[in-house]
Design a protein around this motif. Sequence first.
Motif, short mmCIF file in Angstrom:
data_model
loop_
_atom_site.label_atom_id
_atom_site.label_comp_id
_atom_site.label_asym_id
_atom_site.label_seq_id
_atom_site.Cartn_x
_atom_site.Cartn_y
_atom_site.Cartn_z
N UNK A 3 0.83 -1.20 0.00
CA UNK A 3 0.00 0.00 0.00
C UNK A 3 0.86 1.25 0.00
N UNK A 4 0.41 2.32 -0.67
CA UNK A 4 1.16 3.57 -0.61
C UNK A 4 1.16 4.12 0.82
N UNK A 5 2.25 4.81 1.18
CA UNK A 5 2.38 5.39 2.52
C UNK A 5 2.53 6.90 2.38
N UNK A 6 1.71 7.63 3.11
CA UNK A 6 1.80 9.08 3.17
C UNK A 6 2.50 9.43 4.48
N UNK A 7 3.73 9.95 4.36
CA UNK A 7 4.54 10.22 5.54
C UNK A 7 4.27 11.57 6.15
N UNK A 71 -5.63 2.63 -5.92
CA UNK A 71 -5.63 1.50 -4.99
C UNK A 71 -6.83 1.59 -4.05
N UNK A 72 -7.21 2.80 -3.67
CA UNK A 72 -8.36 3.01 -2.81
C UNK A 72 -8.05 3.06 -1.33
N UNK A 73 -6.82 2.74 -0.94
CA UNK A 73 -6.43 2.78 0.47
C UNK A 73 -4.97 3.18 0.56
N UNK A 74 -4.60 3.72 1.74
CA UNK A 74 -3.20 4.05 1.96
C UNK A 74 -2.93 4.06 3.46
N UNK A 173 -8.87 5.52 3.66
CA UNK A 173 -9.44 5.49 2.32
C UNK A 173 -9.94 6.91 2.02
N UNK A 174 -9.55 7.50 0.88
CA UNK A 174 -10.08 8.83 0.57
C UNK A 174 -11.61 8.76 0.41
N UNK A 175 -12.33 9.75 0.94
CA UNK A 175 -13.79 9.72 0.83
C UNK A 175 -14.25 10.19 -0.54
N UNK A 176 -13.36 10.81 -1.30
CA UNK A 176 -13.68 11.22 -2.67
C UNK A 176 -12.36 11.35 -3.43
N UNK A 195 -11.10 8.54 5.44
CA UNK A 195 -11.75 7.81 6.52
C UNK A 195 -11.05 6.48 6.73
N UNK A 196 -11.02 6.01 7.97
CA UNK A 196 -10.40 4.74 8.26
C UNK A 196 -11.03 3.64 7.40
N UNK A 197 -10.19 2.84 6.77
CA UNK A 197 -10.67 1.73 5.92
C UNK A 197 -10.88 0.52 6.80
N UNK A 198 -12.11 0.28 7.15
CA UNK A 198 -12.43 -0.81 8.06
C UNK A 198 -12.84 -2.04 7.26
#
Length: 198
Positions: A3-7, A71-74, A173-176, A195-198
């Motif tokens: 998964x991509x990581x945003x530091x 990807x839809x998540x990070x 997960x980005x909401x948009x 938002x947290x990807x649950x």
Amino acid sequence: MTLPVLGPNMISGMPRRTLRAARAGDPSFATGTEQVQDWGGRWWEYDITIAASRDENARALGALFAQIVDVGRFLFADPDAETSSSLGTPVVDGASQTGGTLNVTGLAAGSPLIKAGAFLSLGTEGDTRFHRILADVTPDGSGNAALSIVPSLRSSPANGAAVEINAPKVLLRPVSDIPESVANGDIHSFSFTAREAI
């Protein structure tokens, strides 16, 4: 897939972090009293603004955000969540744990007090879960501690599973879509809610 990581070094200012709860209330039209229903769900939401940048940095950020949308998540390394590395290498102490307490072992004997408000994460990649510690705790002489956390455990972590307390991450997960603003002088900036990807 990794998964991509945003530091945290990419963030301008502190992102706004919110713990959301699945609740509903219905006030009485006659008395104004309210009956509240709590369904128990809790999740993290962030409003994130990325520092304006130019040239290659702007294009690299644009590519990172395109990958995140694709990807839809990070994984996000919350800049406020880092703690001292002198706490040791904690792991889950005991199987079948549920609720709002997490028993851990492997903390450094005589390690400093873990303060209320610190964070931890469990799991890796797409199974990462982010929690806030609610009360101060000092590990015992054997490096054991019971951590009061929110949100409550959604599933039981395996005995011996790593507990990331030094640099925890949250799975978002980005909401948009993630808009890219470009100003005069090739200055790019990004601002979005996740938002947290649950």
